[in-house]
Design an enzyme around this catalytic site. Structure first.
Site, PDB file in Angstrom:
ATOM      1  N   TYR A  53      20.548  51.223  48.722  1.00  0.00           N
ATOM      2  CA  TYR A  53      20.924  51.430  50.131  1.00  0.00           C
ATOM      3  C   TYR A  53      20.388  50.293  50.989  1.00  0.00           C
ATOM      4  O   TYR A  53      19.221  49.935  50.883  1.00  0.00           O
ATOM      5  CB  TYR A  53      20.379  52.768  50.648  1.00  0.00           C
ATOM      6  CG  TYR A  53      21.505  53.726  50.953  1.00  0.00           C
ATOM      7  CD1 TYR A  53      22.392  53.450  51.989  1.00  0.00           C
ATOM      8  CD2 TYR A  53      21.702  54.865  50.183  1.00  0.00           C
ATOM      9  CE1 TYR A  53      23.447  54.309  52.242  1.00  0.00           C
ATOM     10  CE2 TYR A  53      22.762  55.721  50.446  1.00  0.00           C
ATOM     11  CZ  TYR A  53      23.629  55.433  51.475  1.00  0.00           C
ATOM     12  OH  TYR A  53      24.681  56.268  51.732  1.00  0.00           O
ATOM     13  N   GLU A  55      21.388  49.798  54.677  1.00  0.00           N
ATOM     14  CA  GLU A  55      21.920  49.897  56.039  1.00  0.00           C
ATOM     15  C   GLU A  55      21.265  48.863  56.946  1.00  0.00           C
ATOM     16  O   GLU A  55      20.048  48.692  56.927  1.00  0.00           O
ATOM     17  CB  GLU A  55      21.683  51.298  56.599  1.00  0.00           C
ATOM     18  CG  GLU A  55      22.632  52.315  55.971  1.00  0.00           C
ATOM     19  CD  GLU A  55      22.322  53.730  56.415  1.00  0.00           C
ATOM     20  OE1 GLU A  55      21.154  54.008  56.715  1.00  0.00           O
ATOM     21  OE2 GLU A  55      23.264  54.547  56.453  1.00  0.00           O
ATOM     22  N   ASP A 198      45.061  37.864  60.784  1.00  0.00           N
ATOM     23  CA  ASP A 198      44.806  38.686  59.602  1.00  0.00           C
ATOM     24  C   ASP A 198      45.417  37.940  58.422  1.00  0.00           C
ATOM     25  O   ASP A 198      46.613  38.036  58.162  1.00  0.00           O
ATOM     26  CB  ASP A 198      45.445  40.064  59.784  1.00  0.00           C
ATOM     27  CG  ASP A 198      45.234  40.963  58.569  1.00  0.00           C
ATOM     28  OD1 ASP A 198      44.821  40.459  57.509  1.00  0.00           O
ATOM     29  OD2 ASP A 198      45.502  42.179  58.698  1.00  0.00           O
ATOM     30  N   THR A 224      41.064  40.272  53.661  1.00  0.00           N
ATOM     31  CA  THR A 224      40.604  41.030  52.510  1.00  0.00           C
ATOM     32  C   THR A 224      40.127  39.989  51.501  1.00  0.00           C
ATOM     33  O   THR A 224      40.512  38.820  51.566  1.00  0.00           O
ATOM     34  CB  THR A 224      41.744  41.859  51.893  1.00  0.00           C
ATOM     35  OG1 THR A 224      42.862  41.001  51.662  1.00  0.00           O
ATOM     36  CG2 THR A 224      42.167  42.995  52.812  1.00  0.00           C
ATOM     37  N   LYS A 227      42.852  39.634  47.381  1.00  0.00           N
ATOM     38  CA  LYS A 227      44.239  39.191  47.184  1.00  0.00           C
ATOM     39  C   LYS A 227      44.222  37.751  46.661  1.00  0.00           C
ATOM     40  O   LYS A 227      43.659  37.520  45.605  1.00  0.00           O
ATOM     41  CB  LYS A 227      45.025  39.409  48.466  1.00  0.00           C
ATOM     42  CG  LYS A 227      45.080  40.915  48.809  1.00  0.00           C
ATOM     43  CD  LYS A 227      45.792  41.259  50.094  1.00  0.00           C
ATOM     44  CE  LYS A 227      45.648  42.751  50.358  1.00  0.00           C
ATOM     45  NZ  LYS A 227      46.176  43.155  51.665  1.00  0.00           N
ATOM     46  N   ARG A 233      37.584  44.122  45.703  1.00  0.00           N
ATOM     47  CA  ARG A 233      38.172  44.817  46.854  1.00  0.00           C
ATOM     48  C   ARG A 233      37.137  44.854  47.974  1.00  0.00           C
ATOM     49  O   ARG A 233      36.052  45.401  47.794  1.00  0.00           O
ATOM     50  CB  ARG A 233      38.543  46.257  46.501  1.00  0.00           C
ATOM     51  CG  ARG A 233      39.388  46.444  45.275  1.00  0.00           C
ATOM     52  CD  ARG A 233      40.064  47.789  45.282  1.00  0.00           C
ATOM     53  NE  ARG A 233      41.230  47.707  46.117  1.00  0.00           N
ATOM     54  CZ  ARG A 233      42.374  47.117  45.753  1.00  0.00           C
ATOM     55  NH1 ARG A 233      42.499  46.593  44.553  1.00  0.00           N
ATOM     56  NH2 ARG A 233      43.386  47.066  46.577  1.00  0.00           N
TER      57      ARG A 233
HETATM   58  C1  LIG Z   1      46.050  44.233  52.466  1.00  0.00           C
HETATM   59  C2  LIG Z   1      46.091  44.061  53.930  1.00  0.00           C
HETATM   60  C3  LIG Z   1      45.277  44.827  54.785  1.00  0.00           C
HETATM   61  C4  LIG Z   1      44.481  46.034  54.349  1.00  0.00           C
HETATM   62  O1  LIG Z   1      43.657  45.915  53.301  1.00  0.00           O
HETATM   63  P1  LIG Z   1      43.116  47.193  52.480  1.00  0.00           P
HETATM   64  O2  LIG Z   1      41.963  46.614  51.743  1.00  0.00           O
HETATM   65  O3  LIG Z   1      44.240  47.643  51.612  1.00  0.00           O
HETATM   66  O4  LIG Z   1      42.711  48.232  53.459  1.00  0.00           O
HETATM   67  C5  LIG Z   1      45.303  44.532  56.136  1.00  0.00           C
HETATM   68  N1  LIG Z   1      46.096  43.558  56.618  1.00  0.00           N
HETATM   69  C6  LIG Z   1      46.902  42.827  55.832  1.00  0.00           C
HETATM   70  C7  LIG Z   1      47.753  41.760  56.436  1.00  0.00           C
HETATM   71  C8  LIG Z   1      46.935  43.054  54.468  1.00  0.00           C
HETATM   72  O5  LIG Z   1      47.757  42.339  53.702  1.00  0.00           O
END
Ligand SMILES: *Cc1c(COP(=O)(O)O)cnc(C)c1O
Length: 449
Positions: A53, A55, A198, A224, A227, A233
């Protein structure tokens, strides 16, 4: 049963894990948001770091015993800052969706007006879609793509001038061309909005120099980590120099929303995985990898077009290709997705610009090359994959009795069921699946597992 000896003590879960490894090895993974992490990232994830933990933040923890966790989180922060050229990074968000919610809460109040790309035009749920909490908590004004599939910058400019949003998103989940950061910076400037990039889908390309970086245009960057970036993740929120200039406390605000505002203890094994992935992403090999993803996606697009398949925007500049199935009929994505699955090719159905069917039963297929590129595949393999996909589509159209998905719910379910039932015995799909397996076996995945 001795759980101390490992996962063998739970045969049910162990078997499902082994089956999943086999599935990943023996199929073509073409969902553009998926990838295969390195063994180094896997080891960080499956480690004793999950026990702790922590925090708070490095040097400011609520519990004791965090001296080594601090080393890990600081390394992740520093690597992110260096790699993306930003003064501030928070690496604790549990995933992309909570990271986006944190960004809203750092700069907006519930009820404020926000703007993002419409979901069915290629945006993300969290950019204000009506069934997402973000679309209910905020006054969401979506912008769209034009008939040619490109973001309608002029519409966004008009909407922003009229509605004066507090926050504007630029980023997508289904878009095959460069994101117009510069144009959106002007739009945000004019209405005084925070601009957030994003870059979840393209962050690996940004790092590799295969997609422009938003760093000089936006106030906040979210990505994220699982990807194109090839990490575990998770997600990161970064504040740019421009963001710090707009609000010198922006970094602290984001930190406070993540903890104690939204989350509890950070997932330290994930933080370690992110740190490792960022070290990998800083290598010349990763730069080559990111550029190869785009070369592969272009080769795939060319081959599909050669075979008469229509593509949204007629091609690609990134890791993704969007097939437009409307020349064959309406709402046929579900059939092609199932048929590709039968042939060992994993994809997802997707809406296309001005979707003539529905969001649940769309007329497009979304393909991506990041995972295949990780396996080592290059242009010649992409041409082969393009031929395999084209043949699956052709066979699907040959055996589909009716090229329109029924509007009636019962009739629709029956049509999908009837189509699915004939797939396993179809000789063409058997032949294609065998070819997919041969191709996969030439590019071994996780040979050490
Ligand atoms: C994948 C994605 C997210 C969300 O990610 P999660 O880990 O699935 O919650 C947000 N914005 C965009 C543009 C994404 O491609």
């Amino acid at each position: 049963m001795d759980f101390e000896n490992g996962i063998g003590s739970d045969p049910e879960i162990q078997k499902a894990m082994q089956d999943e490894l086999k599935r990943q090895r023996e199929g073509l993974e073409m969902i553009p948001s998926e990838n295969f992490t390195s063994m180094a990232v896997l080891e960080a994830m499956g480690s004793i770091l999950t026990n702790k933990y922590s925090e708070g933040y490095p040097g400011k923890r609520y519990y004791g015993g965090n001296q080594y966790i601090d080393v890990i989180e600081k390394a992740a922060q520093e690597r992110a800052k260096k790699l993306f050229g930003v003064p501030y990074a928070n690496v604790q968000p549990y995933s992309g969706s909570p990271a986006n919610l944190a960004i809203y809460l750092a700069v907006c109040k519930p009820g404020d007006t926000i703007m993002g790309m419409n979901l069915t035009d290629g945006g993300h749920l969290t950019h204000g879609w009506k069934t997402s909490e973000t679309g209910m908590m905020f006054n969401s004004i979506p912008y769209h793509v034009k008939a040619d599939g490109l973001i309608d910058v002029e519409e966004a400019r008009k909407l922003a001038a009229e509605h004066k949003p507090k926050l504007i998103w630029i980023g997508a989940t289904a878009y095959t061309r460069p994101l117009p950061f510069k144009e959106f910076a002007e739009i945000a400037e004019q209405c005084g909005a925070y601009l957030v990039a994003d870059i979840s889908h393209v962050s690996g390309l940004v790092v590799a120099g295969a997609h422009e970086s938003p760093v000089n245009y936006v106030h906040i960057i979210m990505t994220t980590t699982h990807k194109t970036l090839r990490g575990p993740r998770g997600a990161m929120i970064m504040v740019t120099e421009k963001g710090m200039k707009k609000d010198p406390e922006l970094g602290e605000k984001v930190d406070k929303v993540i903890f104690p505002g939204m989350q509890g203890g950070p997932h330290n094994h994930t933080t370690a995985g992110i740190a490792v992935a960022l070290k990998e992403a800083a290598t010349p090999q990763f730069k080559a990898y990111g550029n190869q993803i785009v070369k592969n996606s272009r080769a795939l697009a060319e081959q599909l077009k050669k075979n008469g398949i229509k593509l949204v925007t007629d091609g690609t500049d990134n890791h993704m290709v969007l097939i437009d199935l409307t020349p064959f009929g309406k709402g046929l994505g579900v059939f092609v997705q199932d048929a590709l699955d039968q042939a060992g090719i994993t994809v997802n159905k997707n809406t296309i610009p001005k979707e003539p069917a529905s969001a649940f039963y769309p007329s497009g297929i979304r393909l991506g090359t990041p995972a295949l590129t990780t396996r080592g595949m290059k242009e010649p393999e992409m041409r082969e994959v393009g031929d395999l996909i084209s043949q699956v589509i052709q066979e699907t159209m040959k055996i589909l009795p009716n090229k329109v998905l029924p509007d009636d719910k019962e009739a629709r379910q029956a049509a999908i069921r009837a189509f699915k039932e004939q797939l396993p015995s179809n000789a063409k799909f058997k032949e294609l699946k065998a070819r997919v397996l041969v191709l996969c076996n030439r590019f071994p995945l996780y040979p050490k597992l």
